[in-house]
Write a protein that holds these residues in place. Structure first.
Motif, PDB file in Angstrom:
ATOM      1  N   ALA A 190     -35.213 -16.127  32.717  1.00 33.23           N
ATOM      2  CA  ALA A 190     -34.234 -17.024  32.112  1.00 33.23           C
ATOM      3  C   ALA A 190     -34.954 -18.018  31.212  1.00 33.23           C
ATOM      4  O   ALA A 190     -36.101 -18.385  31.477  1.00 33.23           O
ATOM      5  N   GLY A 227     -34.457 -21.676  28.751  1.00 37.18           N
ATOM      6  CA  GLY A 227     -33.651 -22.827  28.378  1.00 37.18           C
ATOM      7  C   GLY A 227     -33.288 -22.785  26.901  1.00 37.18           C
ATOM      8  O   GLY A 227     -33.723 -21.897  26.154  1.00 37.18           O
ATOM      9  N   THR A 228     -32.525 -23.763  26.453  1.00 35.56           N
ATOM     10  CA  THR A 228     -32.055 -23.783  25.068  1.00 35.56           C
ATOM     11  C   THR A 228     -33.051 -24.394  24.101  1.00 35.56           C
ATOM     12  O   THR A 228     -32.878 -24.301  22.893  1.00 35.56           O
ATOM     13  N   ASN A 256     -27.979 -17.200  39.110  1.00 33.90           N
ATOM     14  CA  ASN A 256     -27.128 -18.345  38.827  1.00 33.90           C
ATOM     15  C   ASN A 256     -27.974 -19.582  38.572  1.00 33.90           C
ATOM     16  O   ASN A 256     -27.762 -20.628  39.178  1.00 33.90           O
ATOM     17  N   ILE A 257     -28.949 -19.454  37.678  1.00 39.37           N
ATOM     18  CA  ILE A 257     -29.806 -20.583  37.344  1.00 39.37           C
ATOM     19  C   ILE A 257     -30.060 -20.550  35.843  1.00 39.37           C
ATOM     20  O   ILE A 257     -30.275 -19.492  35.267  1.00 39.37           O
ATOM     21  N   LYS A 258     -29.985 -21.708  35.222  1.00 32.02           N
ATOM     22  CA  LYS A 258     -30.225 -21.835  33.784  1.00 32.02           C
ATOM     23  C   LYS A 258     -31.234 -22.960  33.591  1.00 32.02           C
ATOM     24  O   LYS A 258     -30.929 -24.122  33.853  1.00 32.02           O
ATOM     25  N   PRO A 259     -32.457 -22.641  33.167  1.00 32.18           N
ATOM     26  CA  PRO A 259     -33.453 -23.693  32.927  1.00 32.18           C
ATOM     27  C   PRO A 259     -32.981 -24.661  31.836  1.00 32.18           C
ATOM     28  O   PRO A 259     -32.296 -24.256  30.897  1.00 32.18           O
ATOM     29  N   LEU A 260     -33.345 -25.921  31.954  1.00 34.46           N
ATOM     30  CA  LEU A 260     -32.971 -26.932  30.981  1.00 34.46           C
ATOM     31  C   LEU A 260     -34.048 -27.086  29.911  1.00 34.46           C
ATOM     32  O   LEU A 260     -35.225 -26.828  30.160  1.00 34.46           O
ATOM     33  N   LYS A 316     -38.313 -14.890  25.031  1.00 35.14           N
ATOM     34  CA  LYS A 316     -36.945 -14.491  25.333  1.00 35.14           C
ATOM     35  C   LYS A 316     -36.934 -13.717  26.638  1.00 35.14           C
ATOM     36  O   LYS A 316     -37.986 -13.307  27.137  1.00 35.14           O
ATOM     37  N   ILE A 317     -35.773 -13.507  27.194  1.00 30.02           N
ATOM     38  CA  ILE A 317     -35.625 -12.804  28.464  1.00 30.02           C
ATOM     39  C   ILE A 317     -36.206 -11.395  28.330  1.00 30.02           C
ATOM     40  O   ILE A 317     -35.954 -10.696  27.349  1.00 30.02           O
ATOM     41  N   ALA A 327     -27.623 -10.794  37.923  1.00 27.99           N
ATOM     42  CA  ALA A 327     -27.744 -12.052  37.196  1.00 27.99           C
ATOM     43  C   ALA A 327     -28.030 -13.193  38.163  1.00 27.99           C
ATOM     44  O   ALA A 327     -27.431 -13.280  39.233  1.00 27.99           O
TER      45      ALA A 327
END
Length: 91
Positions: A44, A46-47, A4-8, A57-58, A2
């Motif tokens: 990854a 974003g929301t 440790n980055i989450k696109p905004l 999607k991933i 996994a």
């Protein structure tokens, strides 16, 4: 593994497919003649925004513009981060 980055918002993190090193007929392509890959896998997502729900999607394989996105290096691998609008197609 996994990340440790989450696109905004409407951004997507893509792992580009490695560039071809030889042609179908077996001729090796030198580094100076290789083209940037335009295909990759979504790592990854974003929301989204209130006006835009995310389509990709991933795990999706996607095609994107040649000069789309921003290159970054995470944990020794190359990635691209771009807006979902820069993705041309899901394959």
């Amino acid at each position: 593994m996994a990340l440790n980055i989450k696109p905004l918002s409407d951004r997507v993190l893509i792992e580009p497919v490695a560039a071809e090193t030889k042609t179908a007929s077996g001729i090796f392509i030198p580094d100076t003649a290789k083209e940037k890959p335009q295909k990759g896998t979504v790592v990854a997502v974003g929301t989204g925004t209130k006006d835009h729900t995310m389509t990709v999607k991933i795990g999706d394989s996607v095609l994107y513009g040649k000069y789309a996105g921003t290159e970054l290096k995470l944990e020794g691998k190359d990635y691209l981060i771009m807006r979902e609008d820069d993705i041309l197609a899901i394959i």
